[in-house]
Design an enzyme around this catalytic site. Structure first.
Site, mmCIF file in Angstrom:
data_model
loop_
_atom_site.group_PDB
_atom_site.id
_atom_site.type_symbol
_atom_site.label_atom_id
_atom_site.label_comp_id
_atom_site.label_asym_id
_atom_site.label_seq_id
_atom_site.Cartn_x
_atom_site.Cartn_y
_atom_site.Cartn_z
ATOM 1 N N ASP A 213 18.560 39.516 40.562
ATOM 2 C CA ASP A 213 17.873 39.749 39.289
ATOM 3 C C ASP A 213 16.600 38.896 39.282
ATOM 4 O OD1 ASP A 213 17.162 40.078 36.621
ATOM 5 O OD2 ASP A 213 18.740 38.745 35.874
ATOM 6 N N GLU B 166 10.379 37.038 32.122
ATOM 7 C CA GLU B 166 11.405 37.895 31.534
ATOM 8 C C GLU B 166 12.583 37.064 31.054
ATOM 9 O OE1 GLU B 166 15.015 40.644 31.677
ATOM 10 O OE2 GLU B 166 14.642 38.715 32.617
ATOM 11 N N GLU B 167 12.945 36.055 31.833
ATOM 12 C CA GLU B 167 14.148 35.279 31.536
ATOM 13 C C GLU B 167 13.995 34.367 30.329
ATOM 14 O OE1 GLU B 167 16.746 36.132 32.808
ATOM 15 O OE2 GLU B 167 16.465 36.851 34.839
ATOM 16 N N HIS C 290 22.804 35.662 37.348
ATOM 17 C CA HIS C 290 22.281 34.376 36.871
ATOM 18 C C HIS C 290 23.036 33.197 37.473
ATOM 19 C CE1 HIS C 290 19.980 35.851 33.044
ATOM 20 N NE2 HIS C 290 19.682 36.544 34.132
ATOM 21 N N HIS D 22 10.559 42.206 37.175
ATOM 22 C CA HIS D 22 10.099 40.839 36.896
ATOM 23 C C HIS D 22 10.266 39.913 38.102
ATOM 24 C CE1 HIS D 22 14.089 38.852 36.119
ATOM 25 N NE2 HIS D 22 14.445 40.041 35.666
#
Length: 315
Positions: A147, A175-176, A286, A41
């Site tokens: 990520d 995606e998040e 994150h 992603h």
């Protein structure tokens, strides 16, 4: 991210769908019986501006799962501007020991008042962490958005080289915020077998032991058997662990059922797909200071190449 990726695809045919996914067809030396999809992603966690206050500071809400502790005092970038996330001074707070929540924080872009801030920012604009890529320690790297910038980099590397079997690479959006892009991409591609390349939480830090560590840096790629979004295909999981041992590729699995990724949307899409996630273990995920180890990245790349061949050979 999309502009960067498409600029590095050369002559490879690709499609950008309505959700912004980049879908790329790669011809290999052989055509497999089963359709193979690789997914990573493009999006990252960030912030969205909800209001501009009279003093020129910006109220915001998180986009994706960001812990409050990862926000305070961090630098962010929005509309070409640098901002700093602040809150009420601890000396003046009624509860000095309480961690401020996002609604108690603001982004300071240095504006003198609301009118000046409105010249540069509007509600609905987005901000991301401002954090340089740094190599440090013994083969360690620090950056925002490992990520899933790692997954995107690996897919690009595979697309730019020779492939044993045809595959479709999908660089997915959103995606998040709920795995939205991957579901749409999988409905278009209709894969039989899909590999999701990700970054996953490593909690191998001080005062954490046992299963709560989840996975650890330096122990190789993470092959998941289950997370909060997916129960992975047992055959693919067993094949990946067996190949890792056979080929001398460092591999580990999670010791806790945690997290989730685009496999959760790909697995039930179209007619359904066998799915497997291969992830690089990442500390402080994150946040603006994600930390990973290069040897784990190389292990993930090596095992993915083996799994593409494995998938291509399936009858």
């Amino acid at each position: 991210m999309r502009a960067y990726i498409t600029a590095h695809l050369g002559d490879l045919p690709y499609t950008v769908d309505a959700l912004g996914n980049v879908i790329v067809e790669k011809k290999g030396k052989q055509t497999p019986r089963h359709k193979i999809m690789l997914s990573a992603h493009m999006d990252e966690v960030g912030l969205i501006i909800t209001a501009i206050e009279e003093n020129g500071c910006l109220s915001f809400a998180p986009v994706g799962g960001i812990e409050s502790a990862a926000l305070l005092g961090k630098r962010v970038r929005l509309n070409g501007l640098l901002g700093v996330i602040g809150t009420e001074p601890v000396h003046l707070a009624e509860d000095a020991g309480a961690l401020p929540q996002p609604e108690q924080m603001y982004i300071d872009i240095g504006a003198q008042d609301k009118a000046q801030a409105q010249q540069y920012v509007s509600p609905g604009d987005t901000a991301v962490f401002e954090s340089a890529f740094v190599r440090f320690g013994t083969g360690m790297v620090k950056s925002k958005a490992i990520d899933d910038r790692f997954g995107c980099a690996l897919l690009l590397e595979l697309l730019q080289g020779e492939a044993a079997y045809d595959f479709t690479a999908c660089f997915c959006t959103m995606e998040e915020i709920g795995l939205k892009g991957a579901g749409a991409a999988a409905n278009r591609v209709k894969p039989d077998i899909a590999f999701v390349i990700e970054s996953t939480t490593a909690n191998d830090v001080c005062a954490v032991s046992g299963a709560d560590r989840v996975c650890r840096l330096g122990a190789g790629t993470v092959v998941s058997f289950m997370d909060r979004a997916t129960v992975y295909d047992r055959g693919l999981y067993q094949a990946a662990m067996a190949l890792a041992e056979q080929k001398g590729i460092a591999a580990q699995t999670k010791t806790k059922i945690a997290g989730g990724n685009d496999a959760g949307a790909i697995q039930p899409a179209a007619c359904g797909a066998r799915v497997l996630a291969l992830s690089v273990p990442t500390r402080y995920i994150h946040s603006g200071c994600c930390v990973a180890k290069q040897e784990d990245m190389h292990a993930t790349a090596a095992l993915l190449k083996e799994m593409i061949v494995y998938a291509g050979e399936q009858e």
